[in-house]
Design a protein around this motif. Sequence first.
Motif, PDB file in Angstrom:
ATOM      1  N   ARG A  95     -16.145   7.863   2.432  1.00 25.34           N
ATOM      2  CA  ARG A  95     -15.849   9.273   3.334  1.00 25.34           C
ATOM      3  C   ARG A  95     -15.097   9.699   2.042  1.00 25.34           C
ATOM      4  O   ARG A  95     -14.175   9.365   1.074  1.00 25.34           O
ATOM      5  N   ARG A 114       0.843  -0.590   0.234  1.00 29.98           N
ATOM      6  CA  ARG A 114       0.020  -0.279   0.296  1.00 29.98           C
ATOM      7  C   ARG A 114       0.596   1.014  -0.386  1.00 29.98           C
ATOM      8  O   ARG A 114       1.459   1.385   1.204  1.00 29.98           O
ATOM      9  N   ARG A 160      -9.687   5.592  -3.892  1.00 29.52           N
ATOM     10  CA  ARG A 160      -9.290   4.644  -4.741  1.00 29.52           C
ATOM     11  C   ARG A 160     -11.183   3.742  -4.936  1.00 29.52           C
ATOM     12  O   ARG A 160     -11.127   2.875  -5.887  1.00 29.52           O
ATOM     13  N   THR A 161     -11.330   2.403  -4.283  1.00 24.73           N
ATOM     14  CA  THR A 161     -12.766   2.310  -3.626  1.00 24.73           C
ATOM     15  C   THR A 161     -13.647   2.121  -5.042  1.00 24.73           C
ATOM     16  O   THR A 161     -14.034   1.337  -4.839  1.00 24.73           O
ATOM     17  N   HIS A 202      -7.805   0.179  -5.403  1.00 22.90           N
ATOM     18  CA  HIS A 202      -7.950  -1.067  -4.739  1.00 22.90           C
ATOM     19  C   HIS A 202      -8.407  -2.504  -5.189  1.00 22.90           C
ATOM     20  O   HIS A 202      -9.320  -2.390  -5.009  1.00 22.90           O
ATOM     21  N   PRO A 230     -16.350   0.517   2.704  1.00 18.76           N
ATOM     22  CA  PRO A 230     -15.180  -0.238   2.581  1.00 18.76           C
ATOM     23  C   PRO A 230     -14.566  -0.050   3.693  1.00 18.76           C
ATOM     24  O   PRO A 230     -14.009  -0.531   4.683  1.00 18.76           O
ATOM     25  N   LEU A 231     -14.880   0.885   4.857  1.00 17.59           N
ATOM     26  CA  LEU A 231     -14.936   1.572   6.231  1.00 17.59           C
ATOM     27  C   LEU A 231     -13.109   1.948   5.838  1.00 17.59           C
ATOM     28  O   LEU A 231     -12.743   1.594   5.361  1.00 17.59           O
ATOM     29  N   PRO A 232     -12.729   2.670   6.938  1.00 19.24           N
ATOM     30  CA  PRO A 232     -13.384   3.117   8.138  1.00 19.24           C
ATOM     31  C   PRO A 232     -14.259   4.568   7.641  1.00 19.24           C
ATOM     32  O   PRO A 232     -14.956   5.069   6.635  1.00 19.24           O
ATOM     33  N   GLN A 271     -11.904  11.776   1.251  1.00 16.27           N
ATOM     34  CA  GLN A 271     -10.695  11.621   1.401  1.00 16.27           C
ATOM     35  C   GLN A 271      -9.762  12.275   2.063  1.00 16.27           C
ATOM     36  O   GLN A 271      -8.999  12.905   1.267  1.00 16.27           O
TER      37      GLN A 271
HETATM   38  N1  ASP Z   1     -10.056   1.230   3.225  1.00 12.08           N
HETATM   39  C1  ASP Z   1     -10.243   2.218   2.297  1.00 12.08           C
HETATM   40  C2  ASP Z   1      -9.178   2.354   1.687  1.00 12.08           C
HETATM   41  O1  ASP Z   1      -7.632   2.150   1.989  1.00 12.08           O
HETATM   42  C3  ASP Z   1     -11.296   2.757   2.167  1.00 12.08           C
HETATM   43  C4  ASP Z   1     -11.172   4.183   2.865  1.00 12.08           C
HETATM   44  O2  ASP Z   1     -10.225   4.628   2.983  1.00 12.08           O
HETATM   45  O3  ASP Z   1     -11.882   4.949   2.979  1.00 12.08           O
HETATM   46  O4  ASP Z   1      -9.487   3.357   0.224  1.00 12.08           O
END
Ligand code: ASP
Length: 341
Positions: free
Chosen positions: A261, A139, A200-201, A167, A299-301, A263
């Motif tokens: 959420r 990552r 990205r999700t 992702h 996808p959380l958080p 970013q």
């Molecule tokens: N956990 C997810 C990501 O790594 C979603 C996020 O962070 O908002 O993209």
Amino acid sequence: MRVFCSSAKYSAEPSRRRVKRLQVEVVAQMGKDSDFLGRDILSIRDYKRDQLERLFHSVEDLEKSPNSLDGLLKGDLAALLFFEPSTRTYSSFQIAASTLGMQVTGFASPAGSSVSKGETLHDTIRMFEGYGADCFVIRHPMPGAARYAAETTDKPVINAGDGSREHPTQAMIDLFAIRKAFGKLDGLKVGILGDLKYGRTASSLAYGLSNYDVEMTFIAPEALQMRPEVQHFLKQKGITSKSEKDLRSVVSELDVLYVTRIQKERIPDPTEFEKVKGMYQVNLETLKEAKPSLKVLHPLPRVDELAAELDATNFADYFVQAAAGLPLRMVLMSLVLGDGS
Ligand code: ASP
């Protein structure tokens, strides 16, 4: 990979791609699943419907026999290199690798590694390669970092999130979770809500859904709408999508609402963040007109965009979705590194 001679390990950079391609060809001759075995998992765009379906069937099999892959990759070493914070992705890859019998090395955040002293991604990878890593899960905040990493090593690289771009394993989980909730993906109306520009999700899910007969609605304030390259990709594939600003105007049509959420860490200008912060919230009131069968994913958080009052309702599917990350990542690692069939 254990089955391959890695004499080219220390050879010049350009030959690495060729070595990797030869490895994949050898695997194909051995009759293994060459769509996964020895491959890098860099983008969900590299996966077609039949490959995804094969993956999902294997995850279903694992859910039916949860211990069936235990110890399969004993003796292998997974390097988890997380240059950005993570809870679910890091821990589920860690548990998946350990359950498969692998040893796990690496770091969960750059703060505790030499990256904080300025070590490059290239050097970090070469170093863990020298320690015998059989695969890398990476990552990184830079878009394209996973692809660069894959050019650096002969070993398979799994992209665990590269900046705002992709992702892929999260998209696989999201598709699997929707399929599990409805028994299918075709015919569904999917709303993707939130920060579609930097999330990205959201883009990876849209790419993944393009393999199915779905209608997508991108719901976001104008400043956070889906990036043009994603919209272009969908158009090229003949996929129907529309863009909306307000959830209320479309909520009654949707089968799935995928919430993301804002970013904050990726928005370059803090004043831009101030303008969009708190612009959307999903709660019982905003879902008043929703179908009772609507499933809400995330996808959380979550921060403030998804109210906790939904957790106890039939709409909530996000914790089921998160839990699917473990079996899916187990199957994926077993397919990439061994015979997971
Ligand atoms: N956990 C997810 C990501 O790594 C979603 C996020 O962070 O908002 O993209």
